[in-house]
Design an enzyme around this catalytic site. Structure first.
Site, PDB file in Angstrom:
ATOM      1  N   GLU A 136      19.854  30.330 114.880  1.00 21.06           N
ATOM      2  CA  GLU A 136      18.875  29.492 114.179  1.00 21.06           C
ATOM      3  C   GLU A 136      19.572  28.589 113.161  1.00 21.06           C
ATOM      4  OE1 GLU A 136      15.567  31.766 112.636  1.00 21.06           O
ATOM      5  OE2 GLU A 136      15.639  33.193 114.304  1.00 21.06           O
ATOM      6  N   ASN A 149      18.348  40.267 116.257  1.00 20.13           N
ATOM      7  CA  ASN A 149      18.461  38.989 115.566  1.00 20.13           C
ATOM      8  C   ASN A 149      18.073  39.157 114.100  1.00 20.13           C
ATOM      9  OD1 ASN A 149      18.852  36.035 115.811  1.00 20.13           O
ATOM     10  ND2 ASN A 149      16.676  35.930 115.257  1.00 20.13           N
ATOM     11  N   ASP A 163      20.853  26.019 110.658  1.00 23.89           N
ATOM     12  CA  ASP A 163      20.550  24.815 109.891  1.00 23.89           C
ATOM     13  C   ASP A 163      21.272  24.940 108.551  1.00 23.89           C
ATOM     14  OD1 ASP A 163      18.831  26.678 108.599  1.00 23.89           O
ATOM     15  OD2 ASP A 163      17.074  25.887 109.612  1.00 23.89           O
ATOM     16  N   GLU A 172      14.739  40.769 112.581  1.00 24.53           N
ATOM     17  CA  GLU A 172      14.656  40.927 111.125  1.00 24.53           C
ATOM     18  C   GLU A 172      14.123  42.289 110.694  1.00 24.53           C
ATOM     19  OE1 GLU A 172      12.465  37.577 109.628  1.00 24.53           O
ATOM     20  OE2 GLU A 172      13.854  36.124 110.500  1.00 24.53           O
ATOM     21  N   HIS A 211      21.079  30.427 108.526  1.00 23.83           N
ATOM     22  CA  HIS A 211      20.367  29.468 107.675  1.00 23.83           C
ATOM     23  C   HIS A 211      21.177  29.323 106.395  1.00 23.83           C
ATOM     24  CE1 HIS A 211      16.942  29.492 110.351  1.00 23.83           C
ATOM     25  NE2 HIS A 211      16.779  30.804 110.221  1.00 23.83           N
TER      26      HIS A 211
END
Length: 672
Positions: free
Chosen positions: A273, A208, A275, A165, A245
């Site tokens: 990651e 990432n 979701d 990030e 996400h």
């Protein structure tokens, strides 16, 4: 000791092997046929060579429902917080790894791969790091943190989120403010990746980030420019992690385009990651399909197991509800992976058991098929190190000839194995290949040049070419792939020997693997267009103890998949030779154990029967019978055959004078 005569290959009668390091990486691919579809996420992902993983919290490992799903469904894990800076180095130089160890050790015991998350991140960062204002101090602190954490788990992590990030939200496409950028400048990313490569050359190194899934967003373009720049300048970066996400609408329409465009830069992409708010089945299915449609999308990780485990628990974004029951999105995901809930064999063992290759092997051996044939000028003690292709209705076998004075090469051909023993032996020292030390041949057809290549060792890595494999006099004089032994081999070879060169190519690059009798597997690469020139970037592709990763590496493409198989000869605790195996999706990647121990070997006397009588207890240097002859070295996924060298179990003495003979293994536990 002269390495060219290989006289140093003596062994103790009892050797203590170090436990195998988990050399791990994901693998990429194609959908599985209905007959072998699996009933769990990890097992089905493995059918295409990918992983399907989850974030794991150490504090939940005492929950039986949680660990039951974890062990059943996933073949990769990512520590949710336990490897972050505030968990591993709360005070400068004082490292704590208890929680991370718990996750890694548990994953290893379950046969699961591990992603490392994360090394350099502006968040969850201790105040003592945030307070550093001297560039040299911060650089040293960052490098030490990366090196210490990576060394702790070296060989057990398939991919590391090296930097997390680093790019700002919004329309700038630039790096966000952080202590790393503010004190070290934008070059901190390059420094982090170079340090990580030095710490663990075998691990995939990833950048990432979140909100980089939409191709047109400025943040996505900023990351893309960074990766493109890194690749152009040789900064080590192997993959891009897209966190994914998503809101209830799922991925943006350009998501697959984004994956493809990053992959086109020569890096893997991973959904790291995942979701999705309210877990709509179609949204999950669309996300998974996008990955499945991109060859270099090597795996998917959901960020938690049950909705109650999620950082977004109020949005119920995961595949299992709070009680651990499968939600409709689960079946949609499994279907998108190519699986089926109605699979006849629910795989509750290791997720690897559903891979294209089995997780264990059984073989039947022929008797001795090919023996030395001496003549007036060739007194041969052993014939060994075979390479074989089937071309124009004949098997063409190249092998080393050995006696007390050294090695050279021999060629023979025959129409079927029953005639192998009567075939004429053509000694290649009578050709332009010449006399002197020549050993361990490998033969293949290099289709772009319409030439046969014979690769062999001469103290260097050498090759000859021939337009007609059936003409033993057609081989050119030796040429070398390298000007001299690469420095990394010089630095690690110790008292070993540089041996057993092996070339294999994918659609873009050719790779040269070699061994050193000292626990290292080396890899160099060049482009398909440059081959046979330009081999550079020599790295240690895998390592283990001296006798656990000894020599005779051979690497193959598995037919019908994007899976590669690595075999390496080892020396067992009883002093006998045998083979261990690993798989990977990438010739440039690291390797995940398949059948890789004395108890579960790829090929050893304990998983081989000898219907014609036990003529050897060594399963030594050999080669697969391939499905094709070209530079891809493609083998079938089942009904395998392996031409190998064995010898009288009672033979001893000088290594070069041992009575090696050639025999053929045939797989007996094939499922197709």
């Amino acid at each position: 000791m002269n390495p060219l005569t290989r006289l140093g290959r003596r062994r103790a009668s009892v050797l203590s092997l170090v436990a195998v390091a988990a050399l791990v990486t994901p693998v990429a691919a194609t959908a599985a046929p209905d007959a072998v579809r699996a009933s769990t996420l990890g097992a089905q992902a493995a059918q295409s060579g990918r992983y399907f993983g989850t974030a794991v919290a150490a504090g939940r490992l005492g929950d039986g429902t949680y660990t039951g799903i974890l062990g059943r469904e996933f073949n990769s894990v990512t520590p949710e917080n336990e490897m972050k800076w505030d968990a591993t180095e709360r005070s400068r130089g004082q490292f704590t790894f208890g929680a991370a160890d718990q996750i890694v050790n548990g994953a290893t015991a379950r046969g699961q791969r591990v992603r490392g998350h994360t090394l350099v991140w502006h968040s969850q960062l201790p105040d003592w790091v945030k307070g550093i204002r001297d560039a040299n101090t911060l650089r040293g602190v960052m490098n030490n943190h990366i090196t210490t954490v990576m060394n702790r788990y070296k060989g057990r992590i398939h991919s590391w989120d090296v930097v997390n990030e680093a790019f700002a939200d919004g329309g700038s496409g630039q790096l966000r403010g952080s202590v790393f950028r503010d004190v070290l400048g934008t070059g901190f990313l390059e420094q982090a990746f170079r340090t990580a490569r030095s710490a663990d050359p075998a691990a995939k190194l990833c950048y990432n980030d979140y909100s980089i899934e939409n191709w047109n967003d400025a943040k996505t373009q900023g990351v893309y420019r960074m990766v493109r720049d890194f690749k152009a300048r040789g900064v080590p970066i192997d993959c891009v992690g897209l966190q994914a996400h998503f809101g209830a609408g799922g991925p943006p329409g350009s998501f697959q385009t984004t994956l493809s465009n990053f992959a086109a830069l020569g890096v893997d992409v991973q959904i790291t990651e995942l979701d999705i708010a309210q877990a709509p089945p179609n949204a999950y299915a669309n996300t998974v399909r996008a990955c499945m449609n991109v060859r270099r999308c090597t795996g998917i990780t959901v960020w938690g197991i049950r909705d109650s485990d999620s950082w977004r628990s109020g949005e119920n974004p995961l595949l299992f509800d709070r009680n651990g029951n499968k939600k409709p999105a689960y079946q949609a995901t499994l279907n998108a992976l190519g699986g089926s809930a109605a699979a006849q064999r629910a795989d509750t063992r290791s997720p690897r058991s559903a891979a294209a290759l089995p997780s264990s092997f059984r073989w039947s051996s022929s008797g001795s098929l090919i023996s030395p044939k001496s003549d007036a000028t060739h007194r041969i003690a052993g014939i060994k190190d075979p390479s074989v292709v089937h071309h124009n209705g004949k098997y063409h076998v190249f092998a080393s000839t050995a006696n007390s004075s050294g090695y050279n090469l021999v060629y023979l051909n025959f129409s079927d194995w029953s005639k192998a023993g009567s075939a004429t032996h053509h000694y290649l020292d009578r050709t332009a290949i010449g006399a002197g030390y020549r050993a361990a041949p490998q033969v293949f057809y290099y289709a772009p040049q319409r030439l046969w290549y014979l690769v062999y060792q001469t103290g260097n890595a050498s090759y000859s070419t021939n337009p007609d494999i059936s003409n033993p006099n057609g081989w050119s004089a030796p040429r070398n792939f390298y000007a001299s032994m690469p420095d990394i081999i010089k630095q690690n070879i110790g008292n070993g020997h540089w041996v057993d060169m092996w070339v294999i190519c994918d659609s873009a690059n050719c790779y040269l693997f070699s061994s050193d009798d000292n626990g290292h597997l080396y890899r160099s690469q060049t482009t398909v267009g440059q081959f046979p020139n330009g081999f550079t970037n020599t790295v240690i592709a895998a390592r283990d103890s001296k006798y656990a990763m000894f020599e005779a590496s051979n690497v193959y493409k598995v037919q019908g998949s994007n899976q590669y198989l690595l075999l390496v000869e080892a020396i067992a605790s009883d002093g006998r030779r045998y083979f261990r195996s690993w798989t990977s999706n990438s010739l440039a990647g690291s390797w995940s154990p398949l059948a890789a121990s004395e108890g579960n070997p790829f090929a050893k006397s304990n998983n081989v029967t000898f219907p014609a009588g036990t003529w050897t207890r060594d399963i030594s240097h050999g080669e697969m019978i391939r499905a094709s002859n070209d530079q891809t070295l493609t083998i079938p996924a089942c009904k395998l055959q392996y031409l190998y060298q064995g010898k009288d179990p009672n033979a001893g003495g000088d290594y070069n004078s041992l009575p090696w003979r050639l025999g053929l293994l045939t797989q007996t536990n094939s499922t197709c």
